[in-house]
Every structure is written in structure tokens, then in C-alpha cells.
Design a protein around this motif. Structure first.
Motif, PDB file in Angstrom:
ATOM      1  N   SER A  52      -3.293   3.065   6.982  1.00 43.34           N
ATOM      2  CA  SER A  52      -3.792   2.081   7.964  1.00 43.34           C
ATOM      3  C   SER A  52      -5.044   1.931   7.981  1.00 43.34           C
ATOM      4  CB  SER A  52      -3.960   2.803   9.633  1.00 43.34           C
ATOM      5  OG  SER A  52      -2.451   3.645   8.872  1.00 43.34           O
ATOM      6  N   ARG A  53      -6.412   2.666   7.516  1.00 47.72           N
ATOM      7  CA  ARG A  53      -7.433   1.736   7.444  1.00 47.72           C
ATOM      8  C   ARG A  53      -7.550   0.012   7.033  1.00 47.72           C
ATOM      9  NH1 ARG A  53     -13.252   4.337   5.684  1.00 47.72           N
ATOM     10  NH2 ARG A  53     -14.280   3.267   7.594  1.00 47.72           N
ATOM     11  N   ILE A  54      -6.815   0.388   5.642  1.00 47.32           N
ATOM     12  CA  ILE A  54      -7.210  -0.554   4.454  1.00 47.32           C
ATOM     13  C   ILE A  54      -5.823  -1.711   5.910  1.00 47.32           C
ATOM     14  CG2 ILE A  54      -6.343  -1.887   2.430  1.00 47.32           C
ATOM     15  CD1 ILE A  54      -8.481   0.715   2.435  1.00 47.32           C
ATOM     16  N   GLU A  55      -5.228  -1.317   6.375  1.00 52.06           N
ATOM     17  CA  GLU A  55      -4.364  -2.371   7.122  1.00 52.06           C
ATOM     18  C   GLU A  55      -5.288  -2.959   7.969  1.00 52.06           C
ATOM     19  OE1 GLU A  55       0.344  -0.946   7.476  1.00 52.06           O
ATOM     20  OE2 GLU A  55      -0.837   0.420   8.088  1.00 52.06           O
ATOM     21  N   ALA A  56      -6.056  -2.479   8.599  1.00 57.79           N
ATOM     22  CA  ALA A  56      -7.173  -2.722   9.777  1.00 57.79           C
ATOM     23  C   ALA A  56      -7.801  -3.642   8.957  1.00 57.79           C
ATOM     24  CB  ALA A  56      -7.890  -1.489  10.316  1.00 57.79           C
ATOM     25  N   LEU A  57      -8.039  -2.855   7.788  1.00 55.29           N
ATOM     26  CA  LEU A  57      -9.799  -4.003   6.799  1.00 55.29           C
ATOM     27  C   LEU A  57      -8.542  -5.587   6.496  1.00 55.29           C
ATOM     28  CD1 LEU A  57     -12.119  -4.077   5.404  1.00 55.29           C
ATOM     29  CD2 LEU A  57     -10.433  -3.595   3.193  1.00 55.29           C
ATOM     30  N   THR A 104      -0.228  -6.409   4.781  1.00 58.05           N
ATOM     31  CA  THR A 104      -0.529  -5.874   4.269  1.00 58.05           C
ATOM     32  C   THR A 104       0.970  -4.931   4.833  1.00 58.05           C
ATOM     33  OG1 THR A 104      -1.149  -4.583   6.689  1.00 58.05           O
ATOM     34  CG2 THR A 104      -2.576  -5.094   4.300  1.00 58.05           C
ATOM     35  N   HIS A 105       1.761  -4.447   3.886  1.00 65.53           N
ATOM     36  CA  HIS A 105       2.350  -3.716   3.927  1.00 65.53           C
ATOM     37  C   HIS A 105       2.445  -2.170   3.249  1.00 65.53           C
ATOM     38  CE1 HIS A 105       7.342  -3.666   4.416  1.00 65.53           C
ATOM     39  NE2 HIS A 105       7.002  -2.896   4.159  1.00 65.53           N
ATOM     40  N   ALA A 106       2.694  -1.236   4.878  1.00 66.95           N
ATOM     41  CA  ALA A 106       2.315   0.269   3.803  1.00 66.95           C
ATOM     42  C   ALA A 106       4.296   0.681   3.198  1.00 66.95           C
ATOM     43  CB  ALA A 106       2.391   1.074   4.947  1.00 66.95           C
ATOM     44  N   LEU A 107       4.031   1.471   2.102  1.00 69.12           N
ATOM     45  CA  LEU A 107       4.997   2.051   1.774  1.00 69.12           C
ATOM     46  C   LEU A 107       5.871   3.326   1.530  1.00 69.12           C
ATOM     47  CD1 LEU A 107       4.869  -0.121  -2.000  1.00 69.12           C
ATOM     48  CD2 LEU A 107       6.643  -1.483  -0.072  1.00 69.12           C
ATOM     49  N   GLY A 108       4.982   3.609   1.916  1.00 71.22           N
ATOM     50  CA  GLY A 108       5.030   5.278   2.256  1.00 71.22           C
ATOM     51  C   GLY A 108       4.263   6.414   1.757  1.00 71.22           C
ATOM     52  N   LEU A 109       4.056   7.449   1.323  1.00 70.37           N
ATOM     53  CA  LEU A 109       2.938   8.308   1.230  1.00 70.37           C
ATOM     54  C   LEU A 109       2.045   7.977  -0.394  1.00 70.37           C
ATOM     55  CD1 LEU A 109       3.541  11.004   3.746  1.00 70.37           C
ATOM     56  CD2 LEU A 109       2.076   9.761   4.344  1.00 70.37           C
ATOM     57  N   LEU A 152       0.818  -1.299   0.260  1.00 70.96           N
ATOM     58  CA  LEU A 152       0.057  -0.137   0.230  1.00 70.96           C
ATOM     59  C   LEU A 152       1.085   1.369   0.073  1.00 70.96           C
ATOM     60  CD1 LEU A 152      -2.145  -1.665   2.655  1.00 70.96           C
ATOM     61  CD2 LEU A 152      -2.526  -1.423   0.301  1.00 70.96           C
ATOM     62  N   SER A 153       0.353   2.446  -0.955  1.00 72.62           N
ATOM     63  CA  SER A 153       1.338   4.014  -0.561  1.00 72.62           C
ATOM     64  C   SER A 153      -0.306   4.760  -0.643  1.00 72.62           C
ATOM     65  CB  SER A 153       1.872   3.360  -1.841  1.00 72.62           C
ATOM     66  OG  SER A 153       1.392   3.883  -2.630  1.00 72.62           O
ATOM     67  N   GLY A 154       0.072   5.450   0.121  1.00 68.05           N
ATOM     68  CA  GLY A 154      -0.677   6.496  -0.330  1.00 68.05           C
ATOM     69  C   GLY A 154      -0.877   7.564   1.196  1.00 68.05           C
ATOM     70  N   PRO A 155      -1.969   8.562   1.251  1.00 63.72           N
ATOM     71  CA  PRO A 155      -2.010   8.886   2.695  1.00 63.72           C
ATOM     72  C   PRO A 155      -1.792   7.950   4.302  1.00 63.72           C
ATOM     73  CG  PRO A 155      -3.928   9.887   1.409  1.00 63.72           C
ATOM     74  CD  PRO A 155      -3.668   8.445   0.650  1.00 63.72           C
ATOM     75  N   ALA A 156      -1.402   8.386   4.804  1.00 66.43           N
ATOM     76  CA  ALA A 156      -1.331   7.783   5.861  1.00 66.43           C
ATOM     77  C   ALA A 156      -2.149   6.800   5.944  1.00 66.43           C
ATOM     78  CB  ALA A 156      -0.291   8.025   7.205  1.00 66.43           C
ATOM     79  N   ALA A 157      -3.464   7.911   7.056  1.00 63.47           N
ATOM     80  CA  ALA A 157      -4.608   7.821   7.730  1.00 63.47           C
ATOM     81  C   ALA A 157      -5.528   6.740   6.566  1.00 63.47           C
ATOM     82  CB  ALA A 157      -5.190   8.797   7.884  1.00 63.47           C
ATOM     83  N   ALA A 158      -5.097   6.749   5.277  1.00 63.31           N
ATOM     84  CA  ALA A 158      -6.019   5.646   4.472  1.00 63.31           C
ATOM     85  C   ALA A 158      -5.299   4.345   4.345  1.00 63.31           C
ATOM     86  CB  ALA A 158      -6.499   6.310   2.771  1.00 63.31           C
TER      87      ALA A 158
END
Length: 278
Positions: A142-147, A155-160, A134-140
Motif C-alpha cells: 500500500s505504501r508503494i502504491e501511494a508512492l 501499480t497493481h497489488a497481487l497479494g501477500l 507488487l506482492s508482499g505485506p499489505a501495508a508495504a
């Protein structure tokens, strides 16, 4: 946080299985029946997805929409979503290039929050655990990680920056999928000459993937002056067997970008710079 309602576009083999995982943390997961095949309907039913009649109904009811469709349709589908004025969260999870992901974000923002996504791995069934980058706004993100928390989809966030997840997906797909085409060409060439089992025996003695050994790129650059002609010979052999030679000719053309690196002592950075700026 309240459980969101999720819409999936469209429930193919990956999309339906990913949507089923999202259902663990969602109030409901919807899919749109309009224009879908009987196979799609059967898949959606198998995974317990809730049918709705039209795309506008799905959008009106969904807090989060996940787009997993054939890459060619990604922008047209996003345009339909934008025209409806969707104001929820849009996960662009198709195998598209970073530029297209950025264009889709521009189409939908600021009305919708856009997350760039890239699924690496097989559909999450029978013990498979793909990763949704995932990449994009942090709040968004985070919500997909929670989903997907606690499900078979990691899931793995890569940044904004929208586009990073797409870039990682295609970087891996370029190797994974092209390498399998190369297997077909290599085995096909060997079989034409009755040495396919011997080829497999040679390969079985090497188990590491070159993708995990990027330092080998510099060695490749230094040897490109002789590897290129060798691949041209292999391409001629494929053509003589009625097999497509274009991939090997393209590889030879890529090696030609390193023509001035003959037997040089290059670093990985040097080699990649020459490849991008010959």
C-alpha cells in the motif's frame, strides 16, 4: 503520511524514469555515484535525482529503496544492503525468478520490509505508462502504491506472497521477448529465400496475439505430433542459412511432451498438466 526519502539502485533507463515518477510523492530521490558510469550520472541528472557519494549514505537516508539493476547483480546487491542492516522498505523490482526473490526477502527480513515488484511495459517517458506489479505485506505494498499515485507508473497489488510479482513479470517476458526472437528467425529464414515480404503480408492479416488466446494451447497440444517434425524441418532450414536453429529445436522438444495427445479433445487444464508432467 510524511513524504519518504527514496533511494534508487541503479538509475538505468527504466530505474531513472521510475525514480523520477516516485519523486512526485517523495521528499527526495537519491542515487549512489560510487562505481557508476558517466551515462548513469547524466541520466540521473536529467531526471532530477539527488546524488550521494556512497551506498551506506544512501541507505542511512532512505526510507524506501527500489532495486532496478541487471538481474545477475540482484542478490549481491541485496546482500550488501542486508550487511548494512537497512531497516526501511526494500522493493525488489528486478526481472528475477520467484525463488531468487524469496531468497532476497529472507536476506533482508525481518530488519527490512520486502516488496516483490515487476515492471511490465516501457520506461515511463513520452506518454508511456508501465505497470509496477507488487506482492508482499499489505501495508508495504500500500505504501508503494501511494508512492506512485497520480504518476505515469501504475501499480497493481497481487497479494501477500513474495514471488508473485516476479512470476508475472517473467511469464510475460517469456512470451514478449521470445516472440521477437522468433520474428527475427522467421524473417531471416524467409529473406534467405527471397520471400520475406510475402511472409510479412501473411502476418499482417493476423493481428491477435496468441498470448491473449490461451484456449489455443489445447489445440496446439493435439497437433504437436505433426508440428514438432515441422519445426525440426524449419530448424534445418535455419541451420542451412547460417541462422541459429536451437530455439526451434527446443520448441520441437517442448511439443514432444504432448506426443500422446494426438488429435485428442483436451481442455486447457489437460494440456498444461501434460506439459508440466508428461
Amino acid at each position: 503520511m510524511d513524504q519518504p526519502t527514496v533511494g534508487i539502485l541503479h538509475p538505468g533507463s527504466m530505474g531513472a524514469a521510475v525514480a523520477a515518477c516516485a519523486a512526485a510523492n517523495a521528499a527526495a530521490v537519491l542515487w549512489c555515484e560510487a562505481g557508476r558510469s558517466a551515462a548513469s550520472a547524466a541520466r540521473a541528472d536529467q531526471f532530477g535525482l539527488v546524488p550521494v557519494a556512497t551506498l551506506p549514505e544512501l541507505l542511512d537516508r532512505s526510507d524506501i529503496v527500489i532495486s532496478l539493476c541487471p538481474p545477475a547483480a540482484a542478490e549481491d546487491l541485496a546482500r550488501d544492503i542486508a550487511e548494512h542492516g537497512f531497516a526501511g522498505m526494500y522493493v525488489e523490482a528486478n526481472a528475477i525468478n520467484p525463488g531468487r526473490a524469496a531468497r532476497i526477502a529472507e536476506l533482508l527480513e525481518p530488519t527490512a520490509a520486502v516488496v516483490d515488484g515487476g515492471v511490465v511495459g516501457s520506461p515511463p517517458v513520452r506518454g508511456k505508462t508501465p505497470t509496477l506489479y507488487l506482492s508482499g505485506p499489505a501495508a508495504a505494498t500500500s505504501r508503494i502504491e501511494a508512492l506512485f499515485a497520480g504518476t505515469a507508473v501504475q501499480t497493481h497489488a497481487l497479494g501477500l506472497e513474495v514471488g508473485k510479482a516476479s512470476a508475472l513479470k517473467l511469464s510475460y517476458a517469456a512470451y514478449q521477448k521470445t516472440s521477437r526472437v522468433l520474428v527475427a528467425l522467421s524473417v531471416g529464414m524467409a529473406r534467405e529465400h527471397g520471400v520475406d515480404q510475402e511472409l510479412i503480408d501473411i502476418a499482417s492479416r493476423r493481428t491477435a496475439a496468441y498470448l491473449s488466446e490461451p484456449e489455443y494451447v489445447a489445440k496446439t497440444a493435439a497437433r504437436a505430433w505433426r508440428w514438432g517434425p515441422e519445426l525440426e524441418e524449419a530448424a534445418d532450414t535455419l541451420a542451412a542459412a547460417g541462422l541459429p536453429p536451437e530455439m526451434l529445436r527446443a520448441a520441437a522438444a517442448t511439443l514432444a511432451r504432448w506426443k500422446d495427445a494426438k488429435d485428442g479433445k483436451l481442455t486447457l487444464t489437460d494440456a498444461l498438466s501434460l506439459l508440466a508432467h508428461p
